[in-house]
Write an enzyme that holds these catalytic residues in place. Structure first.
Site, PDB file in Angstrom:
ATOM      1  N   GLU A 217       0.964  -1.274  -0.103  1.00  0.00           N
ATOM      2  CA  GLU A 217       0.013   0.054   0.101  1.00  0.00           C
ATOM      3  C   GLU A 217       1.070   1.321  -0.065  1.00  0.00           C
ATOM      4  O   GLU A 217       1.937   1.409   0.774  1.00  0.00           O
ATOM      5  CB  GLU A 217      -1.001   0.028   1.161  1.00  0.00           C
TER       6      GLU A 217
ATOM      7  N   LYS B 165     -10.147   2.219  -2.056  1.00  0.00           N
ATOM      8  CA  LYS B 165     -10.340   1.672  -0.661  1.00  0.00           C
ATOM      9  C   LYS B 165     -11.579   2.044  -0.181  1.00  0.00           C
ATOM     10  O   LYS B 165     -11.742   3.407   0.016  1.00  0.00           O
ATOM     11  CB  LYS B 165      -9.098   2.243   0.123  1.00  0.00           C
TER      12      LYS B 165
ATOM     13  N   CYS C 294      -5.778  -2.558   2.689  1.00  0.00           N
ATOM     14  CA  CYS C 294      -5.472  -2.431   4.133  1.00  0.00           C
ATOM     15  C   CYS C 294      -6.643  -2.640   5.107  1.00  0.00           C
ATOM     16  O   CYS C 294      -6.992  -3.670   5.284  1.00  0.00           O
ATOM     17  CB  CYS C 294      -4.627  -1.248   4.562  1.00  0.00           C
TER      18      CYS C 294
END
Lengths: 309, 309
Positions: free
Chosen positions: A56, A129, A166
């Site tokens: 990331e 995300k 994440c």
């Protein structure tokens, strides 16, 4: 339970060799960091990897330790310089490449975005995300607007890739929705680490929890999971306390469709993983443990509620 | 991530000592099996356990290895002899007791049902197994109608108990719905084991997957998870092959709200577990890793679909 018997009915390739790049990052010189990643990508491609995952926000330090407006200067449009660099590399090496970026979508509007290339300089697909964390040292809600593209796998020459980022990794819902849309493999670029002030026991629990939840997505959905995490210590900017910062715990790993660990990196070294995934194994596992057959969708409506109160 | 700081704001007791009974079963003499379980329950209560979990279908052999109509004779109504026995025991020992039974609800209508007592011979609540498996050796769809009571925790003097049964354990949706309804602890009575014809590697993957998925429910929902599994070999009825049957893998365990193993039983012995759970830990963990804050309920509607096609 009985032995899963090997079967060969999927239209996908029988197997694919994937590579993972785990790196420490020394500063915000994006060109230097791209060149460093490119060196590892080339090495993995030469070793036979057909699909390579970067961690990331690999272009810079993990900049969310503080909330600073000048940090937005690190962002760039999806079709910016990073795109030019990595797209060209994916085309040259004829690989599927999964990158991560700080996306400048419009003035005052930024995302934490994964960009996937498929043996071409063109973009095969993007993912913004969806779940954005915010806790001390991880002030992501300041920087990133939550994704608005939902959970859609990206179709590539090696299969449908369920790319999540994440904090998404803590949500079984995200993995399930990717799997239900046909994801063949789940990928998690991530940047998570320890506070040096935590006890060793607490650090152990945190890293184990992080690995368990991602392995569980493999188990629940009978698909492999590929995880790239950052390594190295990054000091908190402007802190007078030397211990203040994040010690990224590395431990990048690849798990098979029963959650079994196929490869795992160290906590503290920049290193690569290479794993050949048996893509037929998913079909085999799903035939003997057919979870999707039995989901009680008549009783799941409340999953779309905030809380059942 | 930073150290979770202990806090003390929950209205629940600060802690509760739970007990788990892992047993082998020799036959279908229910009275004998109840007396055997009762001996362990008494021992655990004397050791200070306030809540005790028995394994799935503890009154009999695991009878789903074949499909035989005479097996329905083993079922009984919820308020049958088992109720009389265990209710009295819960009242006498002043404990919360989680039992499992083959429920005869009506002629031709049976369930796999958990019955919970709370320091009384009265029933505090029931749960009918929602997800019903069916694979070679586990022909449960022949015997059990899927539950029709949804995912509702059972309120007791020690907290709200999210009781789920065996195959439910593979579904993150079930654990999530229990947690969203306020479950303080998740309980899984289960009966799962190996086929002796499987390789050691395959057996290892299966048991690990089973533990990972249940530990992940602790992680995803920041609640402890308590699991009781059967142990011992039960031969397949009417088989001429001595290896045919299920070697139940035991491994009953208790995990804390980060998925950390607090106690774990052997694979092959009848034994009990005793663990004191820190119920404040859930609140502490949720404050630093607040997954429920960030669920993308605007994007979860498809979880109620069979498949996203």
């Amino acid at each position: 339970m009985p032995v899963p018997v090997a079967t060969h009915t999927s239209p996908r390739a029988a197997s694919v060799t994937v590579g993972v790049v785990q790196q420490s990052v020394a500063g915000n010189d994006k060109q230097a960091n791209w060149l460093s990643s490119a060196e590892q990508i080339r090495s993995l491609a030469e070793s036979g990897c057909r699909c390579i995952l970067l961690q990331e926000l690999h272009s810079t330090l993990y900049f969310c330790q503080t909330e600073e407006t000048h940090v937005f200067d690190l962002a760039e449009p999806i079709k910016g310089e990073g795109h030019a660099f990595f797209g060209q590399l994916a085309a040259e090496l004829n690989i599927v490449l999964i990158t991560s970026m700080f996306e400048h979508r419009a003035s005052g509007l930024y995302h934490n975005t994964a960009v996937v290339y498929d043996c071409s300089a063109e973009i095969a697909g993007t993912y913004r995300k969806m779940h954005i964390p915010d806790d001390p040292g991880f002030y992501e809600k300041f920087y990133f607007t939550p994704g608005d593209m939902g959970f859609t796998p990206i179709d590539t020459s090696i299969g449908k890739l369920g790319v999540l980022v994440c904090w998404d990794q803590w949500y079984p819902e995200a993995a399930r929705l990717m799997a239900m849309a046909g994801a063949d493999i789940l990928f998690y670029p991530t940047a998570i680490g320890w506070d040096r002030n935590d006890s060793t026991d607490e650090q152990q629990r945190q890293r184990d929890a992080w690995q368990i939840i991602q392995r569980s997505h493999a188990v629940a959905n009978s698909v492999p999971v590929v995880v790239a995490n950052r390594t190295g210590f990054e000091a908190a900017p402007d802190s007078t306390n030397d211990a203040a910062g994040i010690e990224f715990w590395g431990t990048s790993f690849v798990a098979g469709p029963q959650g079994e660990i196929l490869a795992q990196a160290s906590t503290d070294q920049s290193e690569n993983l290479i794993v050949t995934l048996d893509l037929q194994r998913t079909e085999t596992v799903k035939r003997i443990w057919p979870y999707f057959r039995d989901r009680r969708i008549d009783a799941y409506n409340d999953l779309s509620k905030r809380w059942r109160d």
